[in-house]
Design an enzyme around this catalytic site. Structure first.
Site, PDB file in Angstrom:
ATOM      1  N   GLY A  46     -25.900  15.500  19.493  1.00 57.79           N
ATOM      2  CA  GLY A  46     -26.232  14.463  20.731  1.00 57.79           C
ATOM      3  C   GLY A  46     -27.004  13.244  20.135  1.00 57.79           C
TER       4      GLY A  46
ATOM      5  CB  ILE B 197     -22.841  20.068  18.077  1.00 58.18           C
ATOM      6  CG1 ILE B 197     -21.455  20.484  18.596  1.00 58.18           C
ATOM      7  CG2 ILE B 197     -23.827  21.021  18.023  1.00 58.18           C
ATOM      8  CD1 ILE B 197     -20.927  21.572  17.715  1.00 58.18           C
TER       9      ILE B 197
ATOM     10  NE  ARG C 295       0.464  11.602  -0.276  1.00 62.78           N
ATOM     11  CZ  ARG C 295       1.599  11.108   0.238  1.00 62.78           C
ATOM     12  NH1 ARG C 295       2.603  11.841   0.170  1.00 62.78           N
ATOM     13  NH2 ARG C 295       1.732   9.785   0.129  1.00 62.78           N
TER      14      ARG C 295
ATOM     15  CD1 TRP D 146      -5.978  -1.425  -0.339  1.00 63.70           C
ATOM     16  CD2 TRP D 146      -8.224  -1.482   0.194  1.00 63.70           C
ATOM     17  NE1 TRP D 146      -6.139  -1.874   0.841  1.00 63.70           N
ATOM     18  CE2 TRP D 146      -7.471  -2.276   1.158  1.00 63.70           C
ATOM     19  CE3 TRP D 146      -9.674  -1.417   0.331  1.00 63.70           C
ATOM     20  CZ2 TRP D 146      -8.051  -2.785   2.323  1.00 63.70           C
ATOM     21  CZ3 TRP D 146      -9.987  -2.067   1.281  1.00 63.70           C
ATOM     22  CH2 TRP D 146      -9.300  -2.880   2.234  1.00 63.70           C
TER      23      TRP D 146
ATOM     24  N   GLY E 231       0.843  -1.229  -0.043  1.00 63.59           N
ATOM     25  CA  GLY E 231      -0.004  -0.025  -0.029  1.00 63.59           C
ATOM     26  C   GLY E 231       0.858   1.238   0.006  1.00 63.59           C
TER      27      GLY E 231
ATOM     28  CB  THR F 238     -11.552   4.172  -6.893  1.00 62.48           C
ATOM     29  OG1 THR F 238     -11.315   4.175  -5.419  1.00 62.48           O
ATOM     30  CG2 THR F 238     -12.857   4.850  -7.344  1.00 62.48           C
TER      31      THR F 238
ATOM     32  NE  ARG G 178     -32.356  19.704  21.039  1.00 65.45           N
ATOM     33  CZ  ARG G 178     -33.306  18.743  21.345  1.00 65.45           C
ATOM     34  NH1 ARG G 178     -34.324  18.704  20.482  1.00 65.45           N
ATOM     35  NH2 ARG G 178     -33.213  17.720  22.138  1.00 65.45           N
TER      36      ARG G 178
ATOM     37  CD  GLU H 239      -3.637  10.442  -3.699  1.00 61.84           C
ATOM     38  OE1 GLU H 239      -2.674  10.714  -4.591  1.00 61.84           O
ATOM     39  OE2 GLU H 239      -4.455   9.612  -3.977  1.00 61.84           O
ATOM     40  N   GLY H 240      -1.947   7.706   1.123  1.00 64.74           N
ATOM     41  CA  GLY H 240      -1.129   7.768   2.171  1.00 64.74           C
ATOM     42  C   GLY H 240      -1.495   8.269   3.416  1.00 64.74           C
TER      43      GLY H 240
END
Length: 408
Positions: free
Chosen positions: A364, A362, A267, A162, A135, A164, A292, A388-389
Site C-alpha cells: 500500500g 500489497i 539472455r 548505454w 540498439g 555500463t 501487517r 539485452e533486447g
C-alpha cells in the site's frame, strides 16, 4: 553432457549460500545509499574483490559449470541483494566474455587481468555495442574502424551509448564496422587500452533504476589502437570477411545475425537477474502480509492479497525454470530451436516488472515510499524488459525462430 536437473549439488549450494550471505550482509545494507548517490559503489566492489566474487576466476568457474546453473544461480543471488550494485559487480564480465569468446590466448592473458585489477586497486571494464541509432538494430551500427596498413593501426570513430562502466572503465571493448557492405557480418571487436587518446566519456545517464550502475556514452574520436587490439587478429578477420563476401556474391542462404545469436545465448543470465529482483520483492511482500494487521487479522487472510502472493511465487518459479532450462541447453550445446534463450529472458523480465508492482500494491502506501525497498526494486525491474533486447525483440526472435524466418 550433464543431465538436466533442478537440484543443485553440494558445491553449488555452498556457493549459493556464500553469495547469499554477501548479498545480505554487504550489498543490501548499502543499496539505498548508492541508489540515492547514483554513483559507482567502489567500496562494495572492493569488498567483492577481497572475497573473490569480483574476479575472472569466479566468473569463469560459474560460466564453465557443466550443469549450466552456475551463472544463473550467482546472478539470482547477487541481484536479490540489489540490482544496481550487482550490475556494478558483474558488468565487467560482459567485456571479459567478449574477449574470452573472440580473443587470442595472448589477448585474453593480457587484457582480462587489466579489466579487474586487484583487491587493492579494483578496475572495471566496459562492453560498447549499442549506438544512438543502433540498439536492437545492430545492422545499423555506424562506428567505423579503418585499417592503417602502414602503421598497423586501426582508426576508430563513432559514438557508443548505454555502456555500463562507459568512460570510467580501464579497458573498453568496442564493436565497430570494418566492412559496411556486409551489414552485421562486417563487424569486428577491438580493445581500447587504458588512456588511449580520443576515447572519452560522453553523457552520463541519470536513470530511473539501477542507479548504482554507471551508464554513459563513449566517444571515439580518431582513436588509434595497435593491430594487436583487434580481437582474434587480422588473419582471422580477413578469412571471415572473405567467406561473408563469397556467400553474399553467391546469394547463399541467409543465416542468423552473429550478434543476435550471441545475445540469444547470453539472455538467460539477464533472466536470472530478473528472477533475483522479483524474488526479493516477493519476500518483502510476503513478510509484510503475514505481519501487517488490518481489521484485527493479518492482511494475508484476505484472498485479494493471498491470491496475489500465490501468483507471484508461481511466476517466479516458472521464470527460474525457463532460465535454468535455457542455461543448461547453452552449456551443453543444445540448439535453441524455439528461441528458448529469448523465452527465458522475456518471461523472467516481465515477471520482475509484474511482481515488483504487486509488491508495492500489497504494501500500500508504505510500498510507495523509500522507507521500504520495493519501490526501488520496481524501478530496477523496468530495465530487464529493455536491455539485452527489449521484450518486443524477444517476441520477434521467438516468432521468427518458430516460423523459420531469418533473425536479422
Amino acid at each position: 553432457m550433464a543431465e538436466f536437473t533442478m537440484e543443485l549439488n553440494d558445491e553449488q549450494k555452498e556457493v549459493r549460500d556464500w553469495l547469499h550471505g554477501f548479498a545480505a550482509d554487504v550489498i543490501r545494507p548499502a543499496a539505498a545509499e548508492w541508489d540515492e548517490r547514483e554513483e559507482t559503489p567502489w567500496p562494495v566492489i572492493q569488498e567483492a574483490a577481497k572475497v573473490g566474487i569480483y574476479s575472472l576466476d569466479f566468473y569463469a568457474q560459474q560460466y564453465f559449470d557443466a550443469t549450466g546453473l552456475g551463472i544463473p544461480m550467482a546472478m539470482e543471488e547477487l541481484f536479490w541483494g540489489d540490482a544496481g550494485i550487482a550490475l556494478s559487480i558483474v558488468g565487467t564480465g560482459l567485456a571479459a566474455v567478449g574477449v574470452l569468446a573472440n580473443g587470442t590466448e595472448e589477448q585474453i592473458g593480457t587484457w582480462i587481468p587489466q579489466m579487474y585489477g586487484d583487491a587493492g586497486d579494483v578496475k572495471v571494464a566496459a562492453f560498447c555495442s549499442s549506438e544512438p541509432d543502433a540498439g536492437s538494430d545492430v545492422a545499423s551500427m555506424r562506428t567505423r574502424a579503418v585499417y592503417d596498413e602502414a602503421k598497423d593501426e586501426w582508426v576508430i570513430n563513432g559514438t557508443k551509448t548505454w555502456a555500463t562502466n562507459g568512460g570510467i572503465a580501464n579497458v573498453h571493448v568496442v564493436v565497430a564496422v570494418v566492412d559496411p557492405d556486409l551489414g552485421s557480418k562486417g563487424h569486428a571487436s577491438f580493445i581500447i587500452p587504458p588512456g588511449t587518446p580520443g576515447c572519452s566519456q560522453g553523457q552520463k545517464f541519470k536513470k530511473h533504476g539501477i542507479r548504482a550502475s554507471h551508464t554513459a556514452e563513449v566517444i571515439l574520436d580518431d582513436v588509434r589502437v595497435p593491430g594487436s587490439c583487434l580481437l582474434g587478429g587480422k588473419e582471422k578477420l580477413d578469412e571471415r570477411l572473405a567467406r561473408a563476401r563469397e556467400k553474399a556474391k553467391q546469394g547463399g542462404e541467409r543465416v542468423k545475425n552473429a550478434a543476435m545469436a550471441t545475445f540469444e545465448a547470453s539472455r538467460p543470465a539477464v533472466g536470472a537477474m530478473a528472477v533475483g529482483t522479483a524474488r526479493a520483492a516477493y519476500e518483502v511482500a510476503l513478510d509484510y502480509a503475514t505481519t501487517r494487521e488490518q481489521f484485527g487479522r493479518p492482511i494475508i487472510d484476505n484472498q485479494g492479497v493471498a491470491f496475489q502472493l500465490a501468483d507471484m511465487r508461481t511466476r517466479i518459479d516458472a521464470a527460474r525454470l525457463l532460465v535454468w532450462r535455457a542455461s543448461w541447453m547453452a552449456i551443453n550445446g543444445k540448439p535453441f530451436t524455439a528461441a528458448e534463450g529469448s523465452m527465458s529472458k522475456l518471461f523472467a523480465s516481465e515477471t520482475a516488472k509484474k511482481v515488483t508492482a504487486q509488491a508495492i500494491q500489497i504494501l500500500g502506501g508504505n510500498g510507495y515510499t523509500r522507507e521500504y525497498p520495493v519501490e526501488r526494486m520496481h524501478r530496477d525491474a523496468a530495465i530487464y524488459t529493455i536491455f539485452e533486447g527489449t521484450s518486443e525483440i524477444q517476441r520477434l526472435v521467438i516468432a521468427r525462430t518458430l516460423s523459420g524466418m531469418p533473425i536479422r
